[in-house]
Write a protein that holds these residues in place. Structure first.
Motif, PDB file in Angstrom:
ATOM      1  N   TYR A  72      -4.734  -0.654  -7.545  1.00  0.00           N
ATOM      2  CA  TYR A  72      -6.189  -0.582  -7.435  1.00  0.00           C
ATOM      3  C   TYR A  72      -6.563   0.035  -6.100  1.00  0.00           C
ATOM      4  N   ALA A  73      -7.852   0.237  -5.885  1.00  0.00           N
ATOM      5  CA  ALA A  73      -8.335   0.912  -4.678  1.00  0.00           C
ATOM      6  C   ALA A  73      -8.269  -0.023  -3.484  1.00  0.00           C
ATOM      7  N   PRO A  74      -7.992   0.507  -2.296  1.00  0.00           N
ATOM      8  CA  PRO A  74      -7.855  -0.341  -1.108  1.00  0.00           C
ATOM      9  C   PRO A  74      -9.188  -0.849  -0.598  1.00  0.00           C
ATOM     10  N   ARG A  99      10.876   1.977   1.714  1.00  0.00           N
ATOM     11  CA  ARG A  99      11.433   2.911   0.731  1.00  0.00           C
ATOM     12  C   ARG A  99      10.371   3.888   0.224  1.00  0.00           C
ATOM     13  N   LEU A 100       9.150   3.413   0.047  1.00  0.00           N
ATOM     14  CA  LEU A 100       8.081   4.229  -0.537  1.00  0.00           C
ATOM     15  C   LEU A 100       7.184   4.864   0.511  1.00  0.00           C
ATOM     16  N   HIS A 101       7.549   4.758   1.787  1.00  0.00           N
ATOM     17  CA  HIS A 101       6.753   5.321   2.884  1.00  0.00           C
ATOM     18  C   HIS A 101       5.326   4.761   2.857  1.00  0.00           C
ATOM     19  N   GLY A 102       5.255   3.453   2.692  1.00  0.00           N
ATOM     20  CA  GLY A 102       3.956   2.803   2.618  1.00  0.00           C
ATOM     21  C   GLY A 102       3.767   1.765   3.708  1.00  0.00           C
ATOM     22  N   SER A 103       2.851   0.818   3.458  1.00  0.00           N
ATOM     23  CA  SER A 103       2.541  -0.247   4.412  1.00  0.00           C
ATOM     24  C   SER A 103       2.419  -1.565   3.666  1.00  0.00           C
ATOM     25  N   VAL A 104       2.440  -2.640   4.439  1.00  0.00           N
ATOM     26  CA  VAL A 104       2.234  -3.974   3.896  1.00  0.00           C
ATOM     27  C   VAL A 104       1.082  -4.617   4.648  1.00  0.00           C
ATOM     28  N   VAL A 136       0.863  -1.192   0.000  1.00  0.00           N
ATOM     29  CA  VAL A 136       0.000   0.000   0.000  1.00  0.00           C
ATOM     30  C   VAL A 136       0.893   1.234   0.000  1.00  0.00           C
ATOM     31  N   VAL A 137       0.719   2.092  -0.992  1.00  0.00           N
ATOM     32  CA  VAL A 137       1.558   3.281  -1.126  1.00  0.00           C
ATOM     33  C   VAL A 137       0.677   4.503  -1.368  1.00  0.00           C
ATOM     34  N   GLY A 138       1.280   5.668  -1.285  1.00  0.00           N
ATOM     35  CA  GLY A 138       0.558   6.905  -1.496  1.00  0.00           C
ATOM     36  C   GLY A 138       0.335   7.207  -2.968  1.00  0.00           C
ATOM     37  N   PRO A 139      -0.500   8.195  -3.269  1.00  0.00           N
ATOM     38  CA  PRO A 139      -0.839   8.520  -4.664  1.00  0.00           C
ATOM     39  C   PRO A 139       0.332   9.090  -5.455  1.00  0.00           C
ATOM     40  N   GLU A 140       1.365   9.547  -4.755  1.00  0.00           N
ATOM     41  CA  GLU A 140       2.518  10.124  -5.451  1.00  0.00           C
ATOM     42  C   GLU A 140       3.455   9.056  -6.016  1.00  0.00           C
ATOM     43  N   VAL A 141       3.258   7.806  -5.621  1.00  0.00           N
ATOM     44  CA  VAL A 141       4.126   6.716  -6.076  1.00  0.00           C
ATOM     45  C   VAL A 141       3.648   6.206  -7.432  1.00  0.00           C
ATOM     46  N   GLU A 142       4.516   6.294  -8.421  1.00  0.00           N
ATOM     47  CA  GLU A 142       4.168   5.851  -9.760  1.00  0.00           C
ATOM     48  C   GLU A 142       4.417   4.351  -9.923  1.00  0.00           C
ATOM     49  N   VAL A 143       3.725   3.766 -10.884  1.00  0.00           N
ATOM     50  CA  VAL A 143       3.884   2.344 -11.169  1.00  0.00           C
ATOM     51  C   VAL A 143       5.342   2.017 -11.492  1.00  0.00           C
ATOM     52  N   GLU A 144       6.026   2.919 -12.187  1.00  0.00           N
ATOM     53  CA  GLU A 144       7.415   2.675 -12.571  1.00  0.00           C
ATOM     54  C   GLU A 144       8.337   2.526 -11.357  1.00  0.00           C
ATOM     55  N   VAL A 191      -2.938   0.336  -4.090  1.00  0.00           N
ATOM     56  CA  VAL A 191      -2.668  -0.993  -3.559  1.00  0.00           C
ATOM     57  C   VAL A 191      -2.208  -1.916  -4.679  1.00  0.00           C
ATOM     58  N   TYR A 192      -1.191  -2.733  -4.354  1.00  0.00           N
ATOM     59  CA  TYR A 192      -0.701  -3.768  -5.266  1.00  0.00           C
ATOM     60  C   TYR A 192      -0.892  -5.108  -4.580  1.00  0.00           C
ATOM     61  N   ASP A 193      -1.659  -5.969  -5.206  1.00  0.00           N
ATOM     62  CA  ASP A 193      -1.971  -7.285  -4.673  1.00  0.00           C
ATOM     63  C   ASP A 193      -0.891  -8.278  -5.107  1.00  0.00           C
ATOM     64  N   VAL A 194      -0.342  -9.030  -4.155  1.00  0.00           N
ATOM     65  CA  VAL A 194       0.725  -9.977  -4.459  1.00  0.00           C
ATOM     66  C   VAL A 194       0.271 -11.383  -4.080  1.00  0.00           C
ATOM     67  N   ALA A 195       0.318 -12.283  -5.027  1.00  0.00           N
ATOM     68  CA  ALA A 195      -0.023 -13.686  -4.796  1.00  0.00           C
ATOM     69  C   ALA A 195       1.247 -14.516  -4.908  1.00  0.00           C
ATOM     70  N   CYS A 196       1.533 -15.317  -3.877  1.00  0.00           N
ATOM     71  CA  CYS A 196       2.731 -16.154  -3.871  1.00  0.00           C
ATOM     72  C   CYS A 196       2.419 -17.436  -3.119  1.00  0.00           C
ATOM     73  N   PRO A 197       3.269 -18.439  -3.235  1.00  0.00           N
ATOM     74  CA  PRO A 197       3.043 -19.675  -2.467  1.00  0.00           C
ATOM     75  C   PRO A 197       3.075 -19.392  -0.968  1.00  0.00           C
ATOM     76  N   ARG A 198       2.171 -20.045  -0.239  1.00  0.00           N
ATOM     77  CA  ARG A 198       2.196 -19.934   1.218  1.00  0.00           C
ATOM     78  C   ARG A 198       3.178 -20.968   1.738  1.00  0.00           C
ATOM     79  N   GLU A 199       4.310 -20.499   2.279  1.00  0.00           N
ATOM     80  CA  GLU A 199       5.353 -21.395   2.763  1.00  0.00           C
ATOM     81  C   GLU A 199       5.795 -20.903   4.134  1.00  0.00           C
ATOM     82  N   ARG A 200       5.467 -21.669   5.169  1.00  0.00           N
ATOM     83  CA  ARG A 200       5.787 -21.277   6.536  1.00  0.00           C
ATOM     84  C   ARG A 200       6.712 -22.295   7.188  1.00  0.00           C
ATOM     85  N   GLY A 201       7.606 -21.782   8.014  1.00  0.00           N
ATOM     86  CA  GLY A 201       8.529 -22.640   8.742  1.00  0.00           C
ATOM     87  C   GLY A 201       8.206 -22.668  10.221  1.00  0.00           C
TER      88      GLY A 201
END
Length: 343
Positions: free
Chosen positions: A76-78, A139-144, A29-37, A90-100
């Motif tokens: 996309y919108a939060p 780095r982008l002053h955002g959240s996860v 999750v980042v602010g509106p000033e953060v570009e896709v690039e 917001v950028y949605d990230v899908a990855c394998p769920r792998e826990r130790g």
């Protein structure tokens, strides 16, 4: 790209198939000033094979393939715990769920991951992804927003918490030249070997109290000292150039800045493709060491933050001076590229 045009979530046809592997869904999750690039650039710094499967435009989000099993969709919108953050992207990230294993109660938790994943830390691919998300958010002053067994938890890393920098270059500064560059910034800089001679481990240390460690007699002790002295003399009188050295700047109550110079063959992914970095480079690591033991704390006390705040501009000035002298590239602790003008 106007915020009102972002969809409310990744379209179903953009979601990668999960197959038999259980999928974890995290979000940046980042602010509106953060570009896709900017997000793409940070992704390439950690995932060199990243590429757009569907490029975003002014009317639709896209899908960035980070690796074989991990995809990022957005912006996309939060929603969920962030609904109402009208200006967020917001950028949605899908990855394998792998826990130790569950984190050890005494392990450091600088990023809050042990607190966030109390029953089992991410491993392998999910660990790479979560570590990158936290670094990118800092780095982008955002959240996860992390998915912990279908419970969403928000991590907001402190952008000021990691201040160490490294200059990579194909230019080797002789020790005297490097000291001159550093002293142009602060005349207090000195060689690292200075200071009070080491008097051995404290009496209550593990080495001193282990019963099976033999006591050296005078003859053996003299032999060891003579061999060490011979090695020192050989190093000081040899015509070979040193393979590494260090410079210290004592900030007293604000800690110590150490500049460690040496050759490295394993370079950050962010330097891949640079002709001068083929086969390795010279690393000028500029690191801050506080006087307290709170560096690995997620929420260090005020005194630590004040000292860090005072040390940061000096560390940046030293890094900038070295970069002017040797060129090359600057990276932060996450191995993300840093522009000289941002120091």
């Amino acid at each position: 790209m106007a915020r009102e045009q972002f969809p409310d979530g990744p379209r179903d046809e953009l979601r990668p198939p999960s197959g038999r592997q259980r999928t974890a869904r995290h979000a940046l999750v980042v602010g509106p000033e953060v570009e896709v690039e900017e997000v793409e650039s940070l992704a390439l710094s950690r995932f060199p094979g990243a590429r757009w499967l569907v490029a975003p435009d002014a009317t639709a989000s896209g899908v960035l393939r980070l690796s074989r099993h991990t995809h990022l969709a957005g912006p996309y919108a939060p929603g969920g715990p962030l609904r109402g953050e009208d200006r967020a992207r917001v950028y949605d990230v899908a990855c394998p769920r792998e826990r130790g294993d569950a984190p050890h109660p005494e392990q450091s938790d600088r990023d809050g991951l042990a607190r966030t994943f109390p029953d089992g830390l991410p491993v392998r691919e999910e660990d790479r992804v979560v570590q990158w998300l936290v670094a990118a958010a800092r780095r982008l002053h955002g959240s996860v927003v992390v998915d912990v067994d279908d419970v969403q938890r928000v991590l907001t890393p402190d952008p000021a918490a990691r201040i160490d920098l490294t200059v990579y270059s194909d230019v080797w500064l002789a020790p005297e030249a490097a000291l001159a560059v550093v002293r142009d910034v602060d005349r207090r800089a000195t060689w690292a070997p200075g200071g009070v001679p080491w008097a051995g481990p404290p009496a209550n240390s593990i080495v001193a109290t282990l019963p099976h460690v033999p006591q050296l007699d005078d003859e053996v002790r003299e032999f060891v000292h003579q061999r060490a002295e011979d090695a020192d003399i050989e190093a000081l009188t040899s015509d070979e150039a040193p393979t590494g050295y260090a410079i210290h700047l004592d900030l007293h109550d604000d800690g110590l800045i150490a500049i460690e110079i040496g050759g490295e063959e394993a370079l950050p992914t962010s330097l891949r493709g640079l002709p001068w970095a083929d086969g390795g480079a010279v690393a000028y690591r500029v690191r801050w060491y506080p006087v307290d033991d709170d560096l690995e704390e997620e929420r260090p006390p005020l005194a630590h933050r004040v000292a860090r705040g005072r040390a940061t501009p000096r560390l940046g000035a030293l890094t900038a001076a070295l970069h002017r002298a040797v060129g090359g590239e600057i990276v932060d602790e996450a191995d993300f590229l840093v522009a000289h003008e941002d120091l």
